[in-house]
Design an enzyme around this catalytic site. Structure first.
Site, PDB file in Angstrom:
ATOM      1  N   GLU A 184      15.593 -21.115  40.187  1.00  0.00           N
ATOM      2  CA  GLU A 184      16.449 -21.511  41.308  1.00  0.00           C
ATOM      3  C   GLU A 184      17.893 -21.098  41.047  1.00  0.00           C
ATOM      4  OE1 GLU A 184      15.973 -25.689  42.157  1.00  0.00           O
ATOM      5  OE2 GLU A 184      13.789 -25.502  42.355  1.00  0.00           O
TER       6      GLU A 184
ATOM      7  N   GLU B 111      14.481 -21.718  50.929  1.00  0.00           N
ATOM      8  CA  GLU B 111      13.932 -23.029  51.296  1.00  0.00           C
ATOM      9  C   GLU B 111      14.945 -23.855  52.080  1.00  0.00           C
ATOM     10  OE1 GLU B 111      12.315 -25.338  48.052  1.00  0.00           O
ATOM     11  OE2 GLU B 111      12.011 -27.108  49.340  1.00  0.00           O
TER      12      GLU B 111
HETATM   13  O1  KIV Z   1       8.055 -26.002  43.518  1.00  0.00           O
HETATM   14  C1  KIV Z   1       7.593 -25.493  44.543  1.00  0.00           C
HETATM   15  O2  KIV Z   1       6.482 -25.776  44.985  1.00  0.00           O
HETATM   16  C2  KIV Z   1       8.437 -24.534  45.248  1.00  0.00           C
HETATM   17  C3  KIV Z   1       8.005 -24.131  46.618  1.00  0.00           C
HETATM   18  C4  KIV Z   1       8.293 -25.219  47.568  1.00  0.00           C
HETATM   19  C5  KIV Z   1       8.626 -22.858  47.035  1.00  0.00           C
HETATM   20  O3  KIV Z   1       9.427 -24.128  44.725  1.00  0.00           O
END
Ligand code: KIV
Length: 292
Positions: free
Chosen positions: A141, A208
């Protein structure tokens, strides 16, 4: 050549391994190309999360990519956020999903604390995840702040999936899980973040929980495919958390479409089983071993 073999003597699973090659990071990137002055993807990329071997087997034939998301913290372990998720959890579930799949590219999330300190620390963690799981990519991220890390990993043989917009590992900075980019400055930041990790070499980017026009703008302006979740139909692909789309939870976030109501069906099966055990109508002769 089959990339997948299953030990039917020890496994409950009986899939038909499909001979063929696993989807690769370059083949995902190649799904998006420049047409005139804008990027286009002919066929949207299909991604779902998976955390277990059996779920991977069921989803694999239908998906281009399976993501072992750190959402497993909440979905599998009942944790309050993704912050407490460990490398051990990600490696154990990542390996299970790789064992249960033979077609989709498997990407594994780098857990909070395993990569932020430095690009070198990120390399060590990503290499461990790849060695212990057999996955073909990691996801991390962050935007501009992570560009040097994405660059180092990519140039050292580790395909990276970026993740911008609502980044759940930053929940304590963001103050919650609300959609991002309502204000112009934040919208510009999200677009700049996506561009920074695209330039650094991410082969695809998850966007997201952002305002739809921002997701569309990101998808049109960066070269790697953009996979949306709570984002825009104009993204180059979509991802959902598998338990959300199957209806395993009572609460469904706005951006989720429920494709089933498994929670109700499981509860009903458990109720019927309990009734039958209590009334001694299970097991019957069909489910018991009789001496010859
Ligand atoms: O952790 C996860 O499942 C994610 C998705 C929502 C993209 O990062």
């Amino acid at each position: 050549m089959s990339t997948f073999t299953i030990d039917t003597a020890t496994s409950r699973a009986t899939p038909s391994p499909v001979p063929g090659k696993r989807t690769t990071a370059p083949s995902i990137s190649a799904r998006k190309r420049l047409a005139g002055n804008r990027f286009e993807t002919d066929q949207p990329i299909v991604m779902l999360t998976a955390y277990t071997m059996r779920m991977a087997q069921l989803l694999d034939p239908h998906c281009d990519m399976l993501l072992v998301g750190d959402s497993l913290g909440q979905v599998i372990y009942g944790l309050p956020s993704t912050i407490p998720v460990t490398m051990e959890m990600m490696c154990a579930h990542g390996a299970a999903v790789v064992r249960g799949s033979w077609h989709a590219l498997v990407g594994v999330d780098m857990p909070f604390g395993s990569y932020e300190a430095s690009p070198e620390k990120a390399f060590e963690s990503a290499a461990r995840i790849m060695k212990e799981t057999g996955c073909a990519a990691v996801k991390l991220e962050g935007g501009e702040a992570m560009a040097a890390t994405v660059d180092l990993l990519t140039h050292r043989g580790i395909p990276v999936i970026g993740h911008v917009g609502l980044t759940p590992q930053a929940v304590n900075i963001l103050g919650g899980y609300g959609a991002r980019g309502r204000e112009e400055r934040e919208a510009e930041r999200i677009i700049a973040d996506a561009k920074a990790i695209a330039d650094a070499g991410a082969f695809c980017i998850v966007v997201e929980g952002v305002m739809e026009p921002i997701a569309t703008e990101v998808a049109r302006s960066v070269a790697p495919p953009v996979i949306g979740i709570g984002a825009s139909a104009d993204c180059d692909g979509q991802v959902l958390v598998i338990d959300d789309m199957l209806g395993m939870f009572e609460r469904t976030p706005r951006f989720v479409k429920r494709y089933d109501d498994l929670a109700a069906r499981i509860a009903e099966a458990a109720r019927t089983y309990a009734d039958e055990v209590r009334s001694r109508s299970f097991p019957t002769a069909d489910q018991t071993y009789r001496p010859k």
